[in-house]
Write an enzyme that holds these catalytic residues in place. Structure first.
Site, PDB file in Angstrom:
ATOM      1  N   TYR A 199      33.749  73.520  86.340  1.00 37.04           N
ATOM      2  CA  TYR A 199      33.248  73.059  85.041  1.00 37.04           C
ATOM      3  C   TYR A 199      33.645  74.004  83.919  1.00 37.04           C
ATOM      4  CZ  TYR A 199      30.658  69.333  87.305  1.00 37.04           C
ATOM      5  OH  TYR A 199      30.343  68.221  88.015  1.00 37.04           O
ATOM      6  N   ASN A 232      37.322  64.943  87.496  1.00 37.51           N
ATOM      7  CA  ASN A 232      37.661  64.900  86.074  1.00 37.51           C
ATOM      8  C   ASN A 232      37.585  66.279  85.423  1.00 37.51           C
ATOM      9  OD1 ASN A 232      34.832  64.198  86.665  1.00 37.51           O
ATOM     10  ND2 ASN A 232      34.550  64.373  84.450  1.00 37.51           N
ATOM     11  N   HIS A 329      28.520  56.667  84.547  1.00 32.37           N
ATOM     12  CA  HIS A 329      29.895  56.426  84.991  1.00 32.37           C
ATOM     13  C   HIS A 329      30.098  54.991  85.474  1.00 32.37           C
ATOM     14  CE1 HIS A 329      30.431  60.620  84.372  1.00 32.37           C
ATOM     15  NE2 HIS A 329      29.622  60.963  85.333  1.00 32.37           N
ATOM     16  N   HIS A 356      30.988  62.885  91.327  1.00 30.45           N
ATOM     17  CA  HIS A 356      30.979  62.436  89.937  1.00 30.45           C
ATOM     18  C   HIS A 356      29.581  62.118  89.406  1.00 30.45           C
ATOM     19  CE1 HIS A 356      33.117  61.532  86.372  1.00 30.45           C
ATOM     20  NE2 HIS A 356      33.112  60.218  86.446  1.00 30.45           N
ATOM     21  N   HIS A 358      25.785  62.731  89.487  1.00 26.14           N
ATOM     22  CA  HIS A 358      25.072  63.927  89.940  1.00 26.14           C
ATOM     23  C   HIS A 358      23.765  63.560  90.629  1.00 26.14           C
ATOM     24  CE1 HIS A 358      27.468  66.183  86.636  1.00 26.14           C
ATOM     25  NE2 HIS A 358      28.199  65.848  87.668  1.00 26.14           N
TER      26      HIS A 358
HETATM   27 FE   LIG Z   1      32.985  64.210  87.670  1.00 26.12          FE
END
Ligand SMILES: [Fe+2]
Length: 465
Positions: A199, A232, A329, A356, A358
């Site tokens: 992150y 991502n 998402h 992706h 959480h």
């Molecule tokens: Fe992600």
């Protein structure tokens, strides 16, 4: 001659069984456990888990991953900060006699105003299966020694235990997740990591946070291979900083054996490990018709190279989930699902792990491949040839939990809960594997959700309720 009455009775029974199963399959469960609402706090730069090891040019951020198709090679990676130093790895089966030596390569990259340390990658080859190896890096300056176990030789009934971690980050909760995984009595032997590592992009792409993350996970990733999937947060596309090469830090730091499976990029590849065939897919690389990833995956399935009598368990890793009943998402995995799901059903993938989102979620065995624009069949249906879909993006990063779910709970989802944690997938033989999910708030041995998996090829009966 066949008795038509018996055939009718048999057909009726089959229909009744199917109805009963689907009725059962509709009883989804949302975990009633209420987690304390507290946003994760990032560990500060001076946290003990981020400390550089002492000594001049000491190797740090040591991590290992499988180095070829069958697990008889291992990629050893580490970073030195003062000068390049040597690319040598000494290794052997005795702690006191590292009789083998391998040479790797070093690389360095720049990202905006950051220059990386000296990143070393070295592949150890021709390793014996099911053997403990010791290895040492930092030859010439400060030496550091670690060890790992190679997997058993690939075979249909070889037991093997995988850990599952996703979306880890570097918060206090990330640290708890990793500690729980390390002390889990189920003892994972390799980690299937479903993407979103450091992150660092949440710190305005400050690559120092890539370094701290590497030092944080070293305590596990130097001793057992982590099988990498790109998420991502690995893209690091930052045109505002003049950085337009996607995945630059990730690609430089985390090498994978993609060429061994005829892949042309490190974001999609496959390996065999013990009794499992593992396909890693890239949610953030082109996957439509004619693209390199599409052609590669088509060849994986259609060439016959996935031999279920050799590797009964077919596991797929990706970052963005196809089935997800949280309000986060939404539809991000949908177009890949449309492209690839018919193959997953036809070739009987056992389980798909994604991150992706959480939180944690486990689906029934369902597919949604009947829709053809005009027929209206656009809902997921029970399908014994389909994989179970598991979202395990609950590693504990600073963005916090995905707590908002679609209501009522869709029929295809078996269990969901917004808590941080990790999971274990333990293969027993060609027919059975045991899956368990652990939430961080419990003791290390507590199993918060579980499922006995029956292999789709060798034991393809109903198992997902
Ligand atoms: Fe992600």
């Amino acid at each position: 001659m066949r008795n038509p009455y018996h055939e009718f009775t048999a057909a009726l029974l089959l229909i009744l069984m199917a109805c009963c199963w689907f009725a059962c399959a509709t009883d989804g469960f949302t975990g009633s456990y209420v987690r304390k609402a507290k946003k994760p706090k990032d560990m500060p730069l001076d946290a003990d888990v981020f400390m550089l090891p002492p000594g001049y040019n000491a190797p740090n951020q040591v991590h290992i991953t499988q180095g070829n198709i069958d697990g008889s090679a291992m990629i050893i990676s580490w970073i030195t900060n003062d000068e390049p130093g040597t690319n040598t790895v000494l290794f052997g089966t005795s702690n006191y006699n590292l009789s083998f030596q391998a040479e790797g390569r070093v690389n360095q990259y720049k990202f905006f105003n950051y220059t990386s340390g000296f990143i070393h990658h070295c592949t150890l080859k021709n390793l014996k299966f099911d053997t403990k190896y010791y290895y040492e890096v930092g030859i010439g300056h400060t030496r550091r020694k670690f060890w790992f176990n190679t997997p058993p030789k690939v075979g249909p009934d070889v037991p093997y235990t995988f850990g599952l971690i996703g979306d880890l980050g570097q918060s206090n909760d990330s640290n708890i997740t990793l500690a729980h995984y390390e002390s889990n009595p189920a003892k994972g032997q390799a980690v299937l990591f479903v993407g979103d590592l450091s992150y660092a992009d949440n710190y305005n792409h400050n690559n120092i946070r890539w370094d701290t993350w590497g030092r944080f996970v070293e305590r596990s990733a130097a001793y057992q291979p982590w099988i990498w999937t790109a998420g991502n947060h690995e893209i690091d596309f930052a045109p505002e900083l003049g950085e337009v090469e996607p995945f630059k830090p990730y690609r430089n730091r985390y090498h994978v054996p993609y060429k061994a499976s005829n892949s042309t990029a490190p974001f999609w590849y496959s390996i065999k490990r013990a009794s499992a065939y593992i396909i890693v897919l890239a949610s953030y690389s082109a996957y439509g018709m004619y693209t390199p990833q599409y052609q590669w995956l088509e060849a994986e399935f259609k060439s016959g190279k996935i031999d279920r009598s050799e590797t009964p368990w077919l596991i797929v890793l990706m970052h963005s989930p196809w089935y997800n009943s949280y309000n986060y998402h939404y539809k991000e995995g949908e177009s890949m699902r449309v492209m690839y799901e018919p193959w997953f059903v036809k070739y009987k993938v056992d389980v798909v792990f994604a991150g992706h989102v959480h939180a944690y979620e486990r689906s029934h065995r369902i597919s949604n491949i009947a829709y053809n624009i005009v027929n209206g069949n656009c809902r997921p249906v029970a399908d014994l040839s389909a994989p179970v879909y598991i979202t395990i993006g609950d590693g504990g990063n600073l963005e916090g939990l995905a707590t908002n779910m679609t209501e009522p709970q869709p029929k295809y989802t078996a269990f969901r809960e917004a808590s941080f944690g990790h999971a274990i997938f333990s293969i027993k033989n060609r027919t059975h594997a045991y899956f368990e999910w652990h939430r961080n708030d419990d003791g290390v041995a507590v199993i918060a959700d579980s499922m006995w998996f029956y292999n789709r090829v060798w034991n393809g009966i109903h198992d997902s309720v």
